[in-house]
Scaffold this active site. Structure first.
Site, PDB file in Angstrom:
ATOM      1  N   ASN A 117       5.207  -0.063  97.262  1.00  0.00           N
ATOM      2  CA  ASN A 117       5.718   0.875  98.261  1.00  0.00           C
ATOM      3  C   ASN A 117       4.516   1.343  99.080  1.00  0.00           C
ATOM      4  OD1 ASN A 117       6.310   3.326  99.658  1.00  0.00           O
ATOM      5  ND2 ASN A 117       8.096   3.655  98.363  1.00  0.00           N
ATOM      6  N   GLU A 164       9.467   0.764 101.953  1.00  0.00           N
ATOM      7  CA  GLU A 164       9.167   1.886 102.852  1.00  0.00           C
ATOM      8  C   GLU A 164       8.212   1.448 103.968  1.00  0.00           C
ATOM      9  OE1 GLU A 164       8.950   6.726 102.411  1.00  0.00           O
ATOM     10  OE2 GLU A 164       8.337   5.513 100.696  1.00  0.00           O
ATOM     11  N   TYR A 214      14.382  -0.923  97.725  1.00  0.00           N
ATOM     12  CA  TYR A 214      13.905   0.459  97.831  1.00  0.00           C
ATOM     13  C   TYR A 214      15.099   1.354  97.543  1.00  0.00           C
ATOM     14  CZ  TYR A 214      11.986   4.742  99.909  1.00  0.00           C
ATOM     15  OH  TYR A 214      11.565   6.038 100.126  1.00  0.00           O
ATOM     16  N   ASP A 219      10.526  -0.060  94.465  1.00  0.00           N
ATOM     17  CA  ASP A 219      10.477   1.365  94.160  1.00  0.00           C
ATOM     18  C   ASP A 219      11.895   1.745  93.752  1.00  0.00           C
ATOM     19  OD1 ASP A 219      10.460   4.096  94.080  1.00  0.00           O
ATOM     20  OD2 ASP A 219       9.688   4.389  96.100  1.00  0.00           O
ATOM     21  N   ASN A 276      12.743   4.483  92.144  1.00  0.00           N
ATOM     22  CA  ASN A 276      12.911   5.936  92.223  1.00  0.00           C
ATOM     23  C   ASN A 276      13.539   6.522  90.958  1.00  0.00           C
ATOM     24  OD1 ASN A 276      11.895   7.532  94.401  1.00  0.00           O
ATOM     25  ND2 ASN A 276      13.153   6.337  95.821  1.00  0.00           N
ATOM     26  N   ASP A 278       0.734   6.460  98.431  1.00  0.00           N
ATOM     27  CA  ASP A 278       0.928   7.328  97.265  1.00  0.00           C
ATOM     28  C   ASP A 278       1.464   6.536  96.070  1.00  0.00           C
ATOM     29  OD1 ASP A 278       3.301   6.963  98.660  1.00  0.00           O
ATOM     30  OD2 ASP A 278       4.031   8.996  98.363  1.00  0.00           O
ATOM     31  N   HIS A 279       1.827   5.287  96.294  1.00  0.00           N
ATOM     32  CA  HIS A 279       2.166   4.346  95.233  1.00  0.00           C
ATOM     33  C   HIS A 279       1.031   3.332  95.094  1.00  0.00           C
ATOM     34  CE1 HIS A 279       6.687   5.124  95.141  1.00  0.00           C
ATOM     35  NE2 HIS A 279       6.325   5.725  96.257  1.00  0.00           N
TER      36      HIS A 279
END
Length: 252
Positions: A8, A36, A106, A145, A147, A242-243
């Protein structure tokens, strides 16, 4: 051996400014899946001479989006899961190969105050039906991702994050349900008890420096591929989002 990477990038144009292409070239994956992308058609032209490119864009600008870069062209490509309610955010790409399907996803975030939890659950139900239909035809390699931190071992602070997006009972149950239908969380296959292995960290509170993270990026494979799995890795030293990227090595 076939090498798969999933990452991501939290905005591909931003990630490129932070060294994405160097990482991409150094990893030299057979399949490189990203989530993303936050792109609209025509916003970015990537020169990747050894790869075929497949993009799924969200209708909403600067939001969501997925892409797969593959060294070998597929037999077929599908964008979305044939459910209009869930196919307008660019969240799923499926590539078909002779012996397997590769699915890059995603998964929707449940959002602040869990406002999208019902939407997320609906996506899960529709997506799992889609995957189980495909798995009747050939093996599945599914990444992205997702989540969700599946178990308490998959995030730094499970008690304080219980009922937060990505660690609700509903999301964890949905993921367990899929795995029990004949799929393997490949990282846990190799490292069932390994702690402090995360793929996402908040930009707040110096979370990455403290390794206060979550493992929400996965490679999930059909259980019939278990004997062909070679390794699963989390590249937590790689920055730029951030991933961090996650990897699956498999003998296909």
């Amino acid at each position: 051996m076939t090498k798969f990477i999933s990452w991501n990038v939290n905005g591909l144009r931003a990630a490129i400014k932070h060294g994405f292409l160097q990482v991409f070239n150094e990893m030299d994956a057979d399949f490189f899946c990203i989530q993303e992308t936050k792109l609209a058609p025509g916003q970015l032209d990537l020169d990747l001479p050894d790869y075929h490119q497949y993009w799924n864009y969200a209708e909403k600008k600067g939001y969501s989006g997925t892409a797969i870069f593959a060294k070998q062209p597929p037999l077929s490509v599908q964008y979305g899961i044939n459910v209009p309610e869930f196919d307008h955010e660019g969240r799923v790409i499926t590539l078909e190969y002779p012996d397997f399907y590769l699915i890059n996803t995603y998964v929707p975030n449940s959002g602040a105050e869990l406002k999208r939890l019902d939407f997320r659950h609906g996506f899960n139900e529709a997506f799992y039906e889609y995957v189980n239909q495909l798995s009747q035809q050939k093996s599945i390699v599914w990444c992205g991702d997702l989540n969700v931190a599946h178990q308490e071992i998959d995030l730094k602070n499970p008690q304080s994050n219980h009922h937060h997006p990505g660690f609700t009972d509903e999301e964890r149950f949905d993921f367990s349900k899929l795995l029990k239908s004949g799929f393997t969380d490949t990282f846990r296959y190799f490292y069932p008890d390994q702690e402090h292995s995360y793929s996402w960290w908040s930009y707040r509170f110096h979370a990455r420096q403290r390794n206060a993270g979550w493992r929400i990026d996965y490679f999930v494979a059909s259980a019939d591929l278990d004997s062909q799995l070679v390794d699963a890795k989390i590249h937590d030293q790689i920055l730029g989002s951030d991933h961090c990227p996650v990897e699956l090595d498999i003998q296909l």
